[in-house]
Design an enzyme around this catalytic site. Structure first.
Site, PDB file in Angstrom:
ATOM      1  N   ASP A   1      16.656  35.030  12.843  1.00  0.00           N
ATOM      2  CA  ASP A   1      15.540  35.330  11.950  1.00  0.00           C
ATOM      3  C   ASP A   1      14.303  34.545  12.381  1.00  0.00           C
ATOM      4  OD1 ASP A   1      13.810  35.892   9.904  1.00  0.00           O
ATOM      5  OD2 ASP A   1      15.239  35.497   8.299  1.00  0.00           O
TER       6      ASP A   1
ATOM      7  N   HIS B   1      16.434  39.960  10.007  1.00  0.00           N
ATOM      8  CA  HIS B   1      15.643  39.751   8.797  1.00  0.00           C
ATOM      9  C   HIS B   1      15.374  41.073   8.075  1.00  0.00           C
ATOM     10  CE1 HIS B   1      12.727  37.516   6.291  1.00  0.00           C
ATOM     11  NE2 HIS B   1      12.035  38.640   6.298  1.00  0.00           N
TER      12      HIS B   1
ATOM     13  N   SER C   1      13.318  38.139   1.649  1.00  0.00           N
ATOM     14  CA  SER C   1      12.109  37.683   2.322  1.00  0.00           C
ATOM     15  C   SER C   1      11.159  37.025   1.309  1.00  0.00           C
ATOM     16  CB  SER C   1      11.453  38.863   3.047  1.00  0.00           C
ATOM     17  OG  SER C   1      10.442  38.422   3.927  1.00  0.00           O
TER      18      SER C   1
END
Length: 277
Positions: free
Chosen positions: A223, A252, A91
């Site tokens: 995502d 995610h 991320s």
């Protein structure tokens, strides 16, 4: 009959001072202090993992730039200069990984994996469109209620609530999740999130191009932080790059339920690099 032998890998938690800030470090492996240990006893490779967050004094340590400098200071202070590195980001940790490559080219990084990378257009993503007003405009409205509601709670109550939440989500954790209920941590996370929405806009193509041979990007198909469109743009701009699209519908936030699948996948990708050390 073949039997699978699983090696016990020690994992321990440690808190160190880095840039004047108490920093939580989770260490996997038998080593403790890489700097003090004799060279013969050191591992040949360090895998440095930068998750989705949380020497010198750094201005705005909890901001986006401060977090980058914090990671750089840790690597320069606590890791021997000659030790080869594999950097894994998830991320916003992928943004930090690219910044490490950009601002510390002297570090011997041999490979970097960017998992579900939020490295561009965060506020334009489906999840970003929802998060931006909350983090940038309305987060102040939660500060006072957060302190009033959470600060007075005894540690035993917080621990009970966290255990109940983890049990309800069918999760197990070796380390404490109590920080989830600490107002100070929540406020800093919201502050960092607001900076991510405002500043992570344009992809750093120059750094990606310079280090493309050591980068692996892994995008998701479901995502909402970095949609499939971002993957397609990356493939178009860097056709020769190692840019992969998840075929397993891993979300995610894979660390909640799909951590083993991702760990096995990354370990398999690393085999060639490890064989050359």
């Amino acid at each position: 009959m073949d039997s699978e032998i699983k090696e016990e890998i020690p994992v321990h938690e440690e808190f160190i001072l880095c840039c004047g800030i108490e920093t939580q470090v989770l260490k996997c492996g038998p080593w403790t202090d890489l700097i003090s240990n004799q060279i013969a006893n050191r591992p040949k490779l360090l895998i440095f993992i930068i998750p989705d967050p949380n020497a010198q004094e750094i201005k705005d340590i909890y901001g986006l730039r401060g977090q980058v400098e914090h990671k750089l200071a840790f690597l320069r202070t606590h890791v021997p200069k000659e030790m080869k590195l594999v950097v894994i980001g998830h991320s916003i940790g992928c943004y930090f990984s690219l910044q490490v490559l950009k601002h510390a080219p002297e570090l011997p990084v041999i490979r970097s994996f960017l998992l579900f990378p939020t490295i561009e257009r965060m506020s334009e993503s489906p999840r970003g469109k929802l998060a931006t007003p909350l983090l940038c405009w309305f987060r102040y409205a939660f500060y006072v209620p957060g302190y009033l509601l959470l600060k007075p709670w005894p540690e035993k109550i917080k621990s009970l609530v966290v255990r109940m939440l983890l049990r309800r989500m069918n999760l197990q954790s070796e380390f404490s999740f109590l920080n989830m209920l600490e107002p100070f941590c929540l406020i800093n996370a919201a502050y960092l999130g607001s900076q991510e929405m405002m500043e992570v806009v344009k992809r750093d193509n120059e750094t990606i191009k310079e280090h493309l041979s050591k980068l692996t990007f892994y995008y998701g198909t479901i995502d909402a932080w970095c949609p499939k469109e971002y993957y397609e743009d990356m493939k178009k701009d860097f056709p020769e790059g190692d840019i992969r699209l998840c075929e397993k519908k891993i979300p995610h936030d894979f660390i909640l339920y799909f951590y083993q699948e991702m760990a096995d996948m990354v370990a398999d990708w690393l085999k060639d690099d490890l064989s050359k050390i």
